[in-house]
Design an enzyme around this catalytic site. Structure first.
Site, PDB file in Angstrom:
ATOM      1  N   SER A 211     -17.048  28.269 -23.248  1.00 33.84           N
ATOM      2  CA  SER A 211     -16.295  28.829 -22.114  1.00 33.84           C
ATOM      3  C   SER A 211     -14.965  29.420 -22.567  1.00 33.84           C
ATOM      4  CB  SER A 211     -16.103  27.762 -21.036  1.00 33.84           C
ATOM      5  OG  SER A 211     -15.298  26.701 -21.519  1.00 33.84           O
ATOM      6  N   GLY A 212     -15.011  30.199 -23.664  1.00 38.70           N
ATOM      7  CA  GLY A 212     -13.869  31.041 -24.018  1.00 38.70           C
ATOM      8  C   GLY A 212     -14.059  32.401 -23.366  1.00 38.70           C
TER       9      GLY A 212
ATOM     10  N   ALA B 129     -15.473  35.094 -24.371  1.00 38.70           N
ATOM     11  CA  ALA B 129     -16.808  35.685 -24.506  1.00 38.70           C
ATOM     12  C   ALA B 129     -17.787  35.034 -23.535  1.00 38.70           C
ATOM     13  CB  ALA B 129     -17.297  35.542 -25.945  1.00 38.70           C
TER      14      ALA B 129
ATOM     15  N   LYS C  13     -18.142  22.074 -24.271  1.00 33.93           N
ATOM     16  CA  LYS C  13     -18.108  20.688 -24.751  1.00 33.93           C
ATOM     17  C   LYS C  13     -16.912  19.878 -24.263  1.00 33.93           C
ATOM     18  CE  LYS C  13     -16.606  21.730 -29.470  1.00 33.93           C
ATOM     19  NZ  LYS C  13     -16.791  21.412 -30.882  1.00 33.93           N
TER      20      LYS C  13
ATOM     21  N   SER D  98      -9.654  30.976 -27.023  1.00 31.61           N
ATOM     22  CA  SER D  98      -9.218  32.067 -26.135  1.00 31.61           C
ATOM     23  C   SER D  98      -8.003  31.669 -25.308  1.00 31.61           C
ATOM     24  CB  SER D  98     -10.352  32.440 -25.176  1.00 31.61           C
ATOM     25  OG  SER D  98     -11.477  32.866 -25.878  1.00 31.61           O
TER      26      SER D  98
ATOM     27  N   GLN E 226      -2.197  34.554 -27.859  1.00 34.87           N
ATOM     28  CA  GLN E 226      -0.824  34.907 -27.469  1.00 34.87           C
ATOM     29  C   GLN E 226      -0.615  36.409 -27.386  1.00 34.87           C
ATOM     30  OE1 GLN E 226       1.940  33.029 -30.168  1.00 34.87           O
ATOM     31  NE2 GLN E 226       1.416  30.974 -29.500  1.00 34.87           N
TER      32      GLN E 226
ATOM     33  N   GLU F  38       1.566  45.410 -32.854  1.00 38.66           N
ATOM     34  CA  GLU F  38       1.307  44.269 -33.757  1.00 38.66           C
ATOM     35  C   GLU F  38       1.028  44.819 -35.140  1.00 38.66           C
ATOM     36  OE1 GLU F  38      -0.223  40.472 -31.184  1.00 38.66           O
ATOM     37  OE2 GLU F  38      -1.735  41.911 -31.752  1.00 38.66           O
TER      38      GLU F  38
ATOM     39  N   HIS G 126      -3.543  33.029 -40.565  1.00 34.61           N
ATOM     40  CA  HIS G 126      -2.422  33.701 -39.887  1.00 34.61           C
ATOM     41  C   HIS G 126      -1.150  33.367 -40.656  1.00 34.61           C
ATOM     42  CE1 HIS G 126       0.325  35.093 -36.797  1.00 34.61           C
ATOM     43  NE2 HIS G 126      -0.696  35.532 -36.074  1.00 34.61           N
TER      44      HIS G 126
ATOM     45  N   ARG H 213      -2.481  41.487 -41.961  1.00 31.21           N
ATOM     46  CA  ARG H 213      -2.242  40.036 -41.904  1.00 31.21           C
ATOM     47  C   ARG H 213      -2.513  39.322 -43.231  1.00 31.21           C
ATOM     48  NH1 ARG H 213      -4.739  37.542 -36.559  1.00 31.21           N
ATOM     49  NH2 ARG H 213      -3.029  38.657 -35.584  1.00 31.21           N
TER      50      ARG H 213
ATOM     51  N   HIS I 284      -6.993  30.654 -39.081  1.00 37.04           N
ATOM     52  CA  HIS I 284      -6.822  31.214 -37.742  1.00 37.04           C
ATOM     53  C   HIS I 284      -8.108  31.795 -37.160  1.00 37.04           C
ATOM     54  CE1 HIS I 284      -4.612  33.097 -34.479  1.00 37.04           C
ATOM     55  NE2 HIS I 284      -5.051  34.291 -34.822  1.00 37.04           N
TER      56      HIS I 284
ATOM     57  N   GLU J 202     -16.265  35.282 -31.359  1.00 37.00           N
ATOM     58  CA  GLU J 202     -15.874  34.917 -32.726  1.00 37.00           C
ATOM     59  C   GLU J 202     -17.033  34.336 -33.538  1.00 37.00           C
ATOM     60  OE1 GLU J 202     -12.144  32.850 -32.971  1.00 37.00           O
ATOM     61  OE2 GLU J 202     -12.459  32.311 -35.073  1.00 37.00           O
TER      62      GLU J 202
ATOM     63  N   ARG K 156      -9.435  40.972 -40.132  1.00 38.96           N
ATOM     64  CA  ARG K 156      -9.384  41.471 -38.748  1.00 38.96           C
ATOM     65  C   ARG K 156      -8.019  42.026 -38.389  1.00 38.96           C
ATOM     66  NH1 ARG K 156      -7.771  38.983 -33.792  1.00 38.96           N
ATOM     67  NH2 ARG K 156      -7.414  37.045 -34.921  1.00 38.96           N
TER      68      ARG K 156
ATOM     69  N   LEU L 175     -10.212  39.550 -29.113  1.00 36.78           N
ATOM     70  CA  LEU L 175     -10.485  39.447 -27.673  1.00 36.78           C
ATOM     71  C   LEU L 175     -11.241  40.691 -27.205  1.00 36.78           C
ATOM     72  CD1 LEU L 175      -7.165  37.842 -26.360  1.00 36.78           C
ATOM     73  CD2 LEU L 175      -9.439  36.812 -26.352  1.00 36.78           C
TER      74      LEU L 175
HETATM   75  P1  FAD Z   1     -13.535  30.494 -28.065  1.00 32.96           P
HETATM   76  O1  FAD Z   1     -12.490  31.040 -27.202  1.00 32.96           O
HETATM   77  O2  FAD Z   1     -13.106  29.703 -29.233  1.00 32.96           O
HETATM   78  O3  FAD Z   1     -14.495  29.617 -27.158  1.00 32.96           O
HETATM   79  C1  FAD Z   1     -15.511  28.820 -27.723  1.00 32.96           C
HETATM   80  C2  FAD Z   1     -16.035  27.915 -26.641  1.00 32.96           C
HETATM   81  O4  FAD Z   1     -17.218  27.269 -27.062  1.00 32.96           O
HETATM   82  C3  FAD Z   1     -15.074  26.798 -26.278  1.00 32.96           C
HETATM   83  O5  FAD Z   1     -15.091  26.613 -24.888  1.00 32.96           O
HETATM   84  C4  FAD Z   1     -15.659  25.571 -26.992  1.00 32.96           C
HETATM   85  O6  FAD Z   1     -15.295  24.338 -26.432  1.00 32.96           O
HETATM   86  C5  FAD Z   1     -17.127  25.865 -26.805  1.00 32.96           C
HETATM   87  N1  FAD Z   1     -18.038  25.218 -27.744  1.00 32.96           N
HETATM   88  C6  FAD Z   1     -18.003  25.267 -29.097  1.00 32.96           C
HETATM   89  N2  FAD Z   1     -19.035  24.582 -29.616  1.00 32.96           N
HETATM   90  C7  FAD Z   1     -19.742  24.092 -28.564  1.00 32.96           C
HETATM   91  C8  FAD Z   1     -20.919  23.314 -28.437  1.00 32.96           C
HETATM   92  N3  FAD Z   1     -21.574  22.872 -29.506  1.00 32.96           N
HETATM   93  N4  FAD Z   1     -21.358  22.995 -27.203  1.00 32.96           N
HETATM   94  C9  FAD Z   1     -20.689  23.394 -26.104  1.00 32.96           C
HETATM   95  N5  FAD Z   1     -19.570  24.146 -26.160  1.00 32.96           N
HETATM   96  C10 FAD Z   1     -19.107  24.493 -27.377  1.00 32.96           C
HETATM   97  N6  FAD Z   1      -7.214  37.192 -30.654  1.00 32.96           N
HETATM   98  C11 FAD Z   1      -6.788  38.334 -30.082  1.00 32.96           C
HETATM   99  O7  FAD Z   1      -7.528  39.303 -29.999  1.00 32.96           O
HETATM  100  N7  FAD Z   1      -5.508  38.398 -29.587  1.00 32.96           N
HETATM  101  C12 FAD Z   1      -4.641  37.347 -29.645  1.00 32.96           C
HETATM  102  O8  FAD Z   1      -3.523  37.444 -29.174  1.00 32.96           O
HETATM  103  C13 FAD Z   1      -5.080  36.164 -30.248  1.00 32.96           C
HETATM  104  N8  FAD Z   1      -4.250  35.085 -30.354  1.00 32.96           N
HETATM  105  C14 FAD Z   1      -4.746  33.911 -30.832  1.00 32.96           C
HETATM  106  C15 FAD Z   1      -3.937  32.781 -30.826  1.00 32.96           C
HETATM  107  C16 FAD Z   1      -4.428  31.560 -31.241  1.00 32.96           C
HETATM  108  C17 FAD Z   1      -3.555  30.346 -31.234  1.00 32.96           C
HETATM  109  C18 FAD Z   1      -5.769  31.465 -31.701  1.00 32.96           C
HETATM  110  C19 FAD Z   1      -6.319  30.165 -32.163  1.00 32.96           C
HETATM  111  C20 FAD Z   1      -6.573  32.594 -31.736  1.00 32.96           C
HETATM  112  C21 FAD Z   1      -6.069  33.811 -31.301  1.00 32.96           C
HETATM  113  N9  FAD Z   1      -6.866  34.955 -31.292  1.00 32.96           N
HETATM  114  C22 FAD Z   1      -6.401  36.116 -30.735  1.00 32.96           C
HETATM  115  C23 FAD Z   1      -8.273  34.880 -31.647  1.00 32.96           C
HETATM  116  C24 FAD Z   1      -9.079  34.792 -30.348  1.00 32.96           C
HETATM  117  O9  FAD Z   1      -8.402  33.993 -29.420  1.00 32.96           O
HETATM  118  C25 FAD Z   1     -10.435  34.221 -30.549  1.00 32.96           C
HETATM  119  O10 FAD Z   1     -11.083  34.814 -31.617  1.00 32.96           O
HETATM  120  C26 FAD Z   1     -11.289  34.452 -29.303  1.00 32.96           C
HETATM  121  O11 FAD Z   1     -10.597  33.975 -28.195  1.00 32.96           O
HETATM  122  C27 FAD Z   1     -12.624  33.791 -29.447  1.00 32.96           C
HETATM  123  O12 FAD Z   1     -13.228  33.753 -28.199  1.00 32.96           O
HETATM  124  P2  FAD Z   1     -14.667  33.138 -28.056  1.00 32.96           P
HETATM  125  O13 FAD Z   1     -14.987  33.162 -26.610  1.00 32.96           O
HETATM  126  O14 FAD Z   1     -15.585  33.800 -28.998  1.00 32.96           O
HETATM  127  O15 FAD Z   1     -14.500  31.643 -28.598  1.00 32.96           O
HETATM  128  C1  SIN Z   2      -1.001  36.696 -32.576  1.00 32.60           C
HETATM  129  O1  SIN Z   2      -0.533  36.721 -31.450  1.00 32.60           O
HETATM  130  O2  SIN Z   2      -0.356  36.801 -33.627  1.00 32.60           O
HETATM  131  C2  SIN Z   2      -2.469  36.504 -32.719  1.00 32.60           C
HETATM  132  C3  SIN Z   2      -3.110  37.800 -32.537  1.00 32.60           C
HETATM  133  C4  SIN Z   2      -4.501  37.767 -33.053  1.00 32.60           C
HETATM  134  O3  SIN Z   2      -4.944  36.772 -33.630  1.00 32.60           O
HETATM  135  O4  SIN Z   2      -5.159  38.804 -32.899  1.00 32.60           O
END
Ligand code: FAD
Ligand code: SIN
Length: 541
Positions: free
Chosen positions: A13-14, A16, A39, A47, A51, A120, A238, A286, A347, A371, A382, A388
């Site tokens: 539930s990020g 994506a 989970k 997600s 920031q 950025e 990062h 980066r 990161h 991701e 990246r 995002l």
């Molecule tokens: P996630 O958002 O990581 O979601 C994964 C989900 O899957 C979670 O809910 C998790 O609990 C669930 N999950 C995992 N395994 C299981 C399982 N086995 N069973 C059930 N659920 C499970 N990117 C940008 O583009 N811009 C930004 O500004 C930026 N800032 C960032 C800042 C921080 C601090 C971090 C850590 C990352 C940042 N990123 C940024 C990267 C970006 O946030 C992530 O790559 C992106 O949000 C990933 O989204 P996602 O939905 O693929 O995965």
């Molecule tokens: C940040 O805000 O520096 C993170 C941006 C990113 O991971 O894309």
């Protein structure tokens, strides 16, 4: 074992997973609805902590072009990005950002009501959209969750962890086994369309910006199922995570956007050093900024460098970065007057489950988005805020693809599936493991021997130690609780990262080896001199 059937199952539930659930629900007739498994609590994800922002190559931003964004992405990717994917994602940016806005996402605007774009690192134009200054991820996640809660087609299973995929004898995915941490029971969910949106593996490393759930679960499940993974050697560190002390391991991020607004990196004596490494200084790609900080730390035997944000006008600093300001203040640092101690931290996982932009993997019925997927967009490094964007583009494309697919739930459960279910129906041995100590050991190994700077000898050491940990952990399938499952998954994810890193005999982007020629950091981008390895490192069982 309790079981149920769904038209589509989404794990995670990020950004994506949430956006995919909403898009699929709004576009497709679903006889058996969508199951969204997560989970921890709904929305807990990487997600939520994003920031800086999301790339928006918008018509409303005069002067910006997809051509420029494509060039920036390709340069950062160090010669390994898939050009077709980069073009497609960039061109869809305007459409998906507007779609997010239709789903209630509210990007920051200026007094004239125009989007407040920021800069950025390695972007040649101000094209980053943000929310609440530096709380972009929370803004997106909260908006999508409020829609999910009203959507009758979506059943949410919180505190439920997917632990194994069900693959039939024809190598098709037909569902999964999940562990419900509220009841302590395993359950089966059947579906002919299973979407992994499980994020990355930052928690495999000692120092990380990722929250505790980033344990590489999707990589484990896809690998077990026989899917192809690729580019797993490319882990993005990062450059600027808040480094309060060596024992502070899960590190709060100091966004790249702070450098985008003018903050400078300095050493303990207050001297700037980035001009030694790249002509774009603080705004170099980066991987280059990370290695520069790492090198400065090594040569001066320091635990961290500093980011001086106090040169940004005080009211602007506080308004643009309220979350960072508050977190630093809580830790006794007034960023308007004092430099912030920073150091690199794991990161982002550039590689992942090999997928097309619509999420299709090498296994029929199994999709990977966000991701956890690897589309080749990011190449070896990246570009900030492209992640995002990739999440929403993939969810958008997946919904489109599924609207032309047969979403019937599986009727025939064959021997291969029954064999897998049997593995989770046994009673579990009484052995007790100290999982937090074991996780810490694994994280140390990965940080010390498969981290920012690598070489053959260290990687072999890492592999030997990880395989020993794996051998000592006797839970190959069924585990006792979420912590054990996460450790099981982290071991496999770590092994794949190390083996992929051993296979890539060069330094490229975020994969930097001191036993292969180092790139000229002053170069326009990070393509290495010795580039005989432009294919992707694929990895499968
Ligand atoms: P996630 O958002 O990581 O979601 C994964 C989900 O899957 C979670 O809910 C998790 O609990 C669930 N999950 C995992 N395994 C299981 C399982 N086995 N069973 C059930 N659920 C499970 N990117 C940008 O583009 N811009 C930004 O500004 C930026 N800032 C960032 C800042 C921080 C601090 C971090 C850590 C990352 C940042 N990123 C940024 C990267 C970006 O946030 C992530 O790559 C992106 O949000 C990933 O989204 P996602 O939905 O693929 O995965
Ligand atoms: C940040 O805000 O520096 C993170 C941006 C990113 O991971 O894309």
């Amino acid at each position: 074992m309790k079981h149920s059937e769904y038209s589509v199952i989404i794990v995670g539930s990020g950004a994506a997973g949430l956006y995919a659930a909403l898009k699929i629900s709004s576009q497709i007739q679903l006889p058996d609805g969508i199951l969204l498994i997560t989970k921890y609590e709904l929305g807990e994800s990487n997600s939520k902590y994003a920031q800086g922002g999301i790339v928006g190559v918008l018509h409303q931003n005069p002067g910006d072009t997809t051509k420029s964004h494509i060039e920036d992405t390709l340069k950062a990717g160090a010669g390994l990005s898939d050009e077709r994917t980069v073009n497609y994602v960039s061109e869809l940016s305007d459409e998906v950002i507007n779609d997010l806005i239709n789903f209630g996402v509210n990007f920051d605007k200026d007094e004239q009501g125009k989007f407040n774009f920021t800069l950025e690192a390695a972007h040649s134009f101000k094209r980053i959209l943000h929310i609440g200054g530096d709380a972009t991820g929370k803004g997106i996640v909260d908006a999508l969750i409020s829609r999910i809660k009203k959507d009758q087609n979506i059943t949410v299973a919180q505190n439920s962890m997917a632990v194994e995929l069900l693959i039939n004898s024809d190598r098709e995915c037909k569902g999964l086994i999940m562990y419900n941490s509220e009841t302590g029971e395993h359950e089966i969910a059947y579906s002919s369309s299973v979407v992994l949106a499980t994020g990355g593996l930052g928690q495999v490393y000692k120092y990380t910006t990722n929250p505790e759930g980033a344990t590489g679960d999707g990589f484990y499940m896809a690998y077990q199922a026989g899917a192809i993974l690729q580019d797993m050697e490319f882990i993005q560190f990062h450059p600027t995570a808040l480094a309060l002390s060596a024992s502070n391991k899960d590190r709060f991020l100091i966004s790249e956007a702070v450098r985008g607004e003018g903050a400078k990196l300095i050493n303990k004596s207050g001297s700037e050093f980035m001009s030694k490494y790249h002509d774009k200084r603080e705004l170099a790609p980066r991987d280059i900024v990370t290695r520069a900080i790492y090198n400065e730390m090594k040569t001066s035997h320091a635990d961290n460098m500093y980011l001086n944000a106090s040169i940004i006008e005080k009211s602007k600093l506080m308004m643009r970065f309220p979350t960072i300001f508050k977190m630093c203040e809580l830790n006794g640092i007034d960023i308007t007057s004092k430099p912030i101690p920073v150091a690199p931290a794991a990161h982002y996982t550039m590689g992942g489950i090999k997928s097309e932009l619509n999420g299709k993997t090498s296994i029929s019925g199994l999709y990977a988005i966000g991701e956890t997927a690897s589309t080749g967009l990011h190449g070896a490094n990246r570009l900030a805020s492209n992640s995002l964007l990739e999440c929403v583009v993939m969810a958008y494309e997946l919904a489109d693809y599924l609207s032309f697919s047969n979403l019937e739930t599986p009727k025939v459960i064959d021997k291969s599936i029954i064999n897998t279910i049997d593995l989770y129906s046994d009673s579990i041995s009484e052995t007790d493991y100290n999982i937090s100590a074991l996780k810490a050991e694994l994280k140390d190994i990965m940080w010390n021997y498969a981290g920012i700077i690598r070489n053959e000898e260290d990687l072999n050491k890492a592999l030997e130690m990880v395989l020993e940990l794996k051998n000592n952990f006797k839970r190959n399938y069924m585990c006792k609780d979420i912590e054990e499952y996460e450790y099981r998954n982290m071991l496999t994810a770590a092994e794949i990262v190390i083996k992929s890193a051993l296979m890539r005999h060069e330094s490229r982007g975020a994969h930097s080896r001191n036993d292969y020629p180092q790139m000229n950091e002053m170069a326009e981008h990070s393509i290495i001199t010795k580039s005989d390895n432009t294919e992707r490192m694929e990895y499968a069982r």
